[in-house]
Scaffold this motif. Structure first.
Motif, short mmCIF file in Angstrom:
data_model
loop_
_atom_site.label_atom_id
_atom_site.label_comp_id
_atom_site.label_asym_id
_atom_site.label_seq_id
_atom_site.Cartn_x
_atom_site.Cartn_y
_atom_site.Cartn_z
N ALA A 88 28.25 -15.47 -19.63
CA ALA A 88 27.81 -16.16 -18.42
C ALA A 88 27.38 -17.60 -18.73
N PHE A 89 26.71 -17.80 -19.85
CA PHE A 89 26.31 -19.16 -20.22
C PHE A 89 27.55 -20.03 -20.45
N ALA A 92 29.40 -20.57 -16.97
CA ALA A 92 28.67 -21.41 -16.02
C ALA A 92 28.55 -22.85 -16.52
N ALA A 94 26.76 -23.81 -19.07
CA ALA A 94 25.34 -24.01 -19.38
C ALA A 94 25.10 -24.37 -20.84
N THR A 101 20.64 -22.63 -26.79
CA THR A 101 21.28 -21.48 -26.16
C THR A 101 20.83 -20.12 -26.71
N LYS A 139 22.54 -25.73 -14.59
CA LYS A 139 23.61 -24.80 -15.00
C LYS A 139 23.05 -23.60 -15.76
N ALA A 143 23.72 -19.84 -14.84
CA ALA A 143 24.17 -18.86 -15.83
C ALA A 143 23.36 -17.57 -15.74
#
Ligand code: FES
Ligand code: FES
Length: 155
Positions: A88-89, A92, A94, A101, A139, A143
């Motif tokens: 998802a990160f 998106a 992100a 992260t 973002k 995410a």
């Protein structure tokens, strides 16, 4: 000093000085996915699970972790595949430099465990201990919403 910790399911024998933190030991033993930002408990880049508790590993003495389970962001991977939160990160947008992260992913994992469908306010509160100097956070919040949706849909 020496002893054993279990990192991402693998038992690891460690030698360390009494003043070494868990972050020191993890990075000295190859777990460089755990990032060192501030070393003061302020940036969240070094977040890991100690047993089931989310902690800044720079604020924990290595001796405290003896006999315990440590999970890093890499340890969230499932069957060799990235965890839904990692995906998802990436999806998106992100992740810019990526330094924050791993910590963001660990904070998100704990947040979604407690609150599978968080409001934006809850997301902001859940990530309050994590600093990012690249993305402006928009973002990252996207995410977390995306990860929440996918995890609720697919488990
Ligand atoms: S390096 Fe641990 S909180 Fe910043
Ligand atoms: S993506 Fe660079 S610090 Fe967050």
């Amino acid at each position: 000093m020496n002893g054993t910790i279990t990192v991402n399911g693998t038992e690891m024998k460690i030698d360390f000085d009494p003043i070494d933190t868990l972050l020191d030991v993890l990075r000295n033993n190859g777990h460089t996915e755990v990032k060192r930002g501030c070393s003061k408990g302020e940036c969240g880049t070094c977040l890991i699970l100690l047993d089931d508790l989310l902690v800044n590993s720079c604020q924990v003495f290595a001796a405290t972790a003896l006999g315990k389970r440590v999970t890093t962001s890499t340890g969230l991977n499932e069957d060799g595949r990235p965890h839904t939160i990692h995906e998802a990160f990436a999806d998106a947008g992100a992740v810019q430099c990526g330094f924050c992260t791993p910590g963001m992913v660990m904070a998100t994992h704990s947040l979604l465990r407690e609150s599978p469908d968080p409001t934006e306010e809850e997301i902001r509160a859940g990530l309050v201990g994590n600093l990012c100097r690249c993305t402006g956070y928009v973002k990252i919040i996207d995410a977390v919403k995306l990860a929440s949706k996918r995890m609720r849909e697919h488990g």
